[in-house]
Enzyme design. Sequence first.
Site, PDB file in Angstrom:
ATOM      1  N   ALA A   1       5.342   0.854  -4.885  1.00  0.00           N
ATOM      2  CA  ALA A   1       6.224   0.067  -5.554  1.00  0.00           C
ATOM      3  C   ALA A   1       5.871   0.333  -7.210  1.00  0.00           C
ATOM      4  O   ALA A   1       6.824   0.266  -8.068  1.00  0.00           O
ATOM      5  CB  ALA A   1       5.472  -1.436  -5.164  1.00  0.00           C
TER       6      ALA A   1
ATOM      7  N   LYS B   1      10.348   4.521   3.942  1.00  0.00           N
ATOM      8  CA  LYS B   1      11.360   4.509   2.669  1.00  0.00           C
ATOM      9  C   LYS B   1      11.457   5.937   2.035  1.00  0.00           C
ATOM     10  O   LYS B   1      12.456   6.258   1.172  1.00  0.00           O
ATOM     11  CB  LYS B   1      10.265   3.810   1.459  1.00  0.00           C
ATOM     12  CG  LYS B   1      10.654   2.206   1.641  1.00  0.00           C
ATOM     13  CD  LYS B   1       9.831   1.333   0.522  1.00  0.00           C
ATOM     14  CE  LYS B   1       9.777   0.046   0.717  1.00  0.00           C
ATOM     15  NZ  LYS B   1       9.105  -0.665  -0.424  1.00  0.00           N
TER      16      LYS B   1
ATOM     17  N   ASN C   1      -4.941   3.510 -12.244  1.00  0.00           N
ATOM     18  CA  ASN C   1      -4.977   3.375 -10.804  1.00  0.00           C
ATOM     19  C   ASN C   1      -6.468   4.046 -10.435  1.00  0.00           C
ATOM     20  O   ASN C   1      -6.980   4.682 -10.996  1.00  0.00           O
ATOM     21  CB  ASN C   1      -3.934   4.507 -10.352  1.00  0.00           C
ATOM     22  CG  ASN C   1      -3.652   4.147  -8.716  1.00  0.00           C
ATOM     23  OD1 ASN C   1      -3.865   2.993  -8.333  1.00  0.00           O
ATOM     24  ND2 ASN C   1      -3.734   4.904  -7.800  1.00  0.00           N
TER      25      ASN C   1
ATOM     26  N   ALA D   1      -0.672   2.833  -8.321  1.00  0.00           N
ATOM     27  CA  ALA D   1       0.089   4.117  -8.437  1.00  0.00           C
ATOM     28  C   ALA D   1       0.692   4.247  -7.299  1.00  0.00           C
ATOM     29  O   ALA D   1       0.883   5.538  -6.766  1.00  0.00           O
ATOM     30  CB  ALA D   1      -0.535   5.069  -8.896  1.00  0.00           C
ATOM     31  N   GLY D   2       1.141   3.351  -6.461  1.00  0.00           N
ATOM     32  CA  GLY D   2       1.775   3.484  -4.915  1.00  0.00           C
ATOM     33  C   GLY D   2       3.014   3.515  -5.031  1.00  0.00           C
ATOM     34  O   GLY D   2       3.803   3.589  -6.260  1.00  0.00           O
TER      35      GLY D   2
ATOM     36  N   THR E   1      -6.896   5.995  -7.893  1.00  0.00           N
ATOM     37  CA  THR E   1      -6.985   7.326  -7.603  1.00  0.00           C
ATOM     38  C   THR E   1      -6.026   7.995  -8.898  1.00  0.00           C
ATOM     39  O   THR E   1      -4.948   7.730  -8.816  1.00  0.00           O
ATOM     40  CB  THR E   1      -6.483   7.514  -6.451  1.00  0.00           C
ATOM     41  OG1 THR E   1      -6.677   6.938  -5.282  1.00  0.00           O
ATOM     42  CG2 THR E   1      -6.182   9.197  -6.108  1.00  0.00           C
TER      43      THR E   1
ATOM     44  N   THR F   1      11.619  -0.630   5.246  1.00  0.00           N
ATOM     45  CA  THR F   1      10.477  -0.523   4.732  1.00  0.00           C
ATOM     46  C   THR F   1       9.308   0.220   5.512  1.00  0.00           C
ATOM     47  O   THR F   1       9.710   1.239   6.264  1.00  0.00           O
ATOM     48  CB  THR F   1      10.023  -2.044   4.573  1.00  0.00           C
ATOM     49  OG1 THR F   1       8.807  -2.252   3.684  1.00  0.00           O
ATOM     50  CG2 THR F   1       9.850  -2.957   5.785  1.00  0.00           C
TER      51      THR F   1
HETATM   52  P1  ATR Z   1       2.954  -0.383  -2.466  1.00  0.00           P
HETATM   53  O1  ATR Z   1       4.073   0.446  -1.537  1.00  0.00           O
HETATM   54  O2  ATR Z   1       2.980  -1.836  -1.968  1.00  0.00           O
HETATM   55  O3  ATR Z   1       2.922   0.165  -3.496  1.00  0.00           O
HETATM   56  P2  ATR Z   1       0.711   1.516  -1.829  1.00  0.00           P
HETATM   57  O4  ATR Z   1       1.838   2.561  -2.012  1.00  0.00           O
HETATM   58  O5  ATR Z   1      -0.201   1.515  -0.360  1.00  0.00           O
HETATM   59  O6  ATR Z   1       1.473   0.106  -1.464  1.00  0.00           O
HETATM   60  O7  ATR Z   1      -0.107   1.467  -2.975  1.00  0.00           O
HETATM   61  C1  ATR Z   1      -1.231   0.583  -3.004  1.00  0.00           C
HETATM   62  C2  ATR Z   1      -1.787   0.498  -4.552  1.00  0.00           C
HETATM   63  O8  ATR Z   1      -2.723  -0.223  -4.478  1.00  0.00           O
HETATM   64  C3  ATR Z   1      -2.410   1.877  -4.793  1.00  0.00           C
HETATM   65  O9  ATR Z   1      -2.114   2.059  -6.418  1.00  0.00           O
HETATM   66  C4  ATR Z   1      -3.739   1.849  -4.659  1.00  0.00           C
HETATM   67  O10 ATR Z   1      -4.661   2.480  -4.957  1.00  0.00           O
HETATM   68  P3  ATR Z   1      -5.048   4.012  -4.661  1.00  0.00           P
HETATM   69  O11 ATR Z   1      -3.765   5.042  -5.218  1.00  0.00           O
HETATM   70  O12 ATR Z   1      -6.248   4.782  -5.361  1.00  0.00           O
HETATM   71  O13 ATR Z   1      -5.105   3.886  -3.107  1.00  0.00           O
HETATM   72  C5  ATR Z   1      -4.159   0.513  -4.873  1.00  0.00           C
HETATM   73  N1  ATR Z   1      -5.370  -0.110  -4.244  1.00  0.00           N
HETATM   74  C6  ATR Z   1      -5.355  -0.692  -2.845  1.00  0.00           C
HETATM   75  N2  ATR Z   1      -6.360  -1.071  -2.544  1.00  0.00           N
HETATM   76  C7  ATR Z   1      -7.472  -0.851  -3.614  1.00  0.00           C
HETATM   77  C8  ATR Z   1      -8.686  -1.155  -3.823  1.00  0.00           C
HETATM   78  N3  ATR Z   1      -9.553  -1.720  -2.952  1.00  0.00           N
HETATM   79  N4  ATR Z   1      -9.103  -1.042  -5.356  1.00  0.00           N
HETATM   80  C9  ATR Z   1      -8.324  -0.540  -6.014  1.00  0.00           C
HETATM   81  N5  ATR Z   1      -6.928  -0.225  -5.979  1.00  0.00           N
HETATM   82  C10 ATR Z   1      -6.451  -0.310  -4.874  1.00  0.00           C
END
Ligand code: ATR
Length: 265
Positions: free
Chosen positions: A136, A71, A156, A133-134, A158, A67
């Site tokens: 997962a 990954k 998303n 869009a991270g 971003t 993890t």
């Molecule tokens: P994971 O592996 O769990 O998917 P990650 O790759 O860090 O974790 O993805 C986190 C997701 O939560 C992303 O879509 C992120 O949005 P951004 O791509 O814009 O960063 C979203 N996220 C995290 N904090 C956020 C916030 N405060 N408001 C909106 N989206 C958020």
Amino acid sequence: MITGTTKIYGIIADPIKQVRTPEVFNKYFKENDIDAVLVPINVAESDLSQVVEGLKAIRNLGGFIVTVPHKTNIVPLCDELGKAGEMVGSVNTIRRDPDGRLIGNMFDGLGFVGGLRSQGYEPAGKKVLLLGAGGAASAIAFALAEAGVSTLAIANRTKRKAQQITERVAKRYPDLTLLVAESDPKGYQIIINSTSLGMNPDDQLPIAFPENLTPEMIVADIIMKPETTALLEVAEKHGCLIHYGRHMLDQQIKLMARFLDVGEQ
Ligand code: ATR
């Protein structure tokens, strides 16, 4: 009891303290009378290749889970990838075959889709809104495409990252309707939160316009704690069907165990 015949598994992460995998797997081994143990292994990003090279030589190692932050970096260290791992470009489970070859695959998305199905929700033919869009989200997007959803919209913060996922999925699934969307549930049948919004009590909702939630919608979260996130709470108030984060984990454990060949499932 760990004995000379016990098969070893691991979870590699940095940091390691927060991982729940050892509890989950060791309970699973005990309940199913499997002679195996899964241990936490704390490895810095810069040391990953050196550690993996050594792990290949451990003859009673059955494999390991990876993890954050490994990954993606683990992919070039694998000898072979399963279909999901290859499509997504990252893996979370690596089997060590008896000859020392490492076979990686990604179960985040398959676990999510398996979880939906385990609760009687079939994604095939459905219009789906994926929030986030991270890492997962990317795995879930490919699994939903493979499961045959009719529309996959990704919202998303971003937008560029949502766009990148849609472009990658489109290459594999050219007939699927893919779009970058706003986080408005109107018109969708399944809404999935894969953002981290909802883990903390003061987080905003991951959707705009919660008033557009309607009773026939399925609203899913992949957050495990709290079990009922603010999104699921508001969805419940609007009469939606709600789907918890734990269903994804439960199915993932089964899929990982089967892939790692840990024995009776
Ligand atoms: P994971 O592996 O769990 O998917 P990650 O790759 O860090 O974790 O993805 C986190 C997701 O939560 C992303 O879509 C992120 O949005 P951004 O791509 O814009 O960063 C979203 N996220 C995290 N904090 C956020 C916030 N405060 N408001 C909106 N989206 C958020």
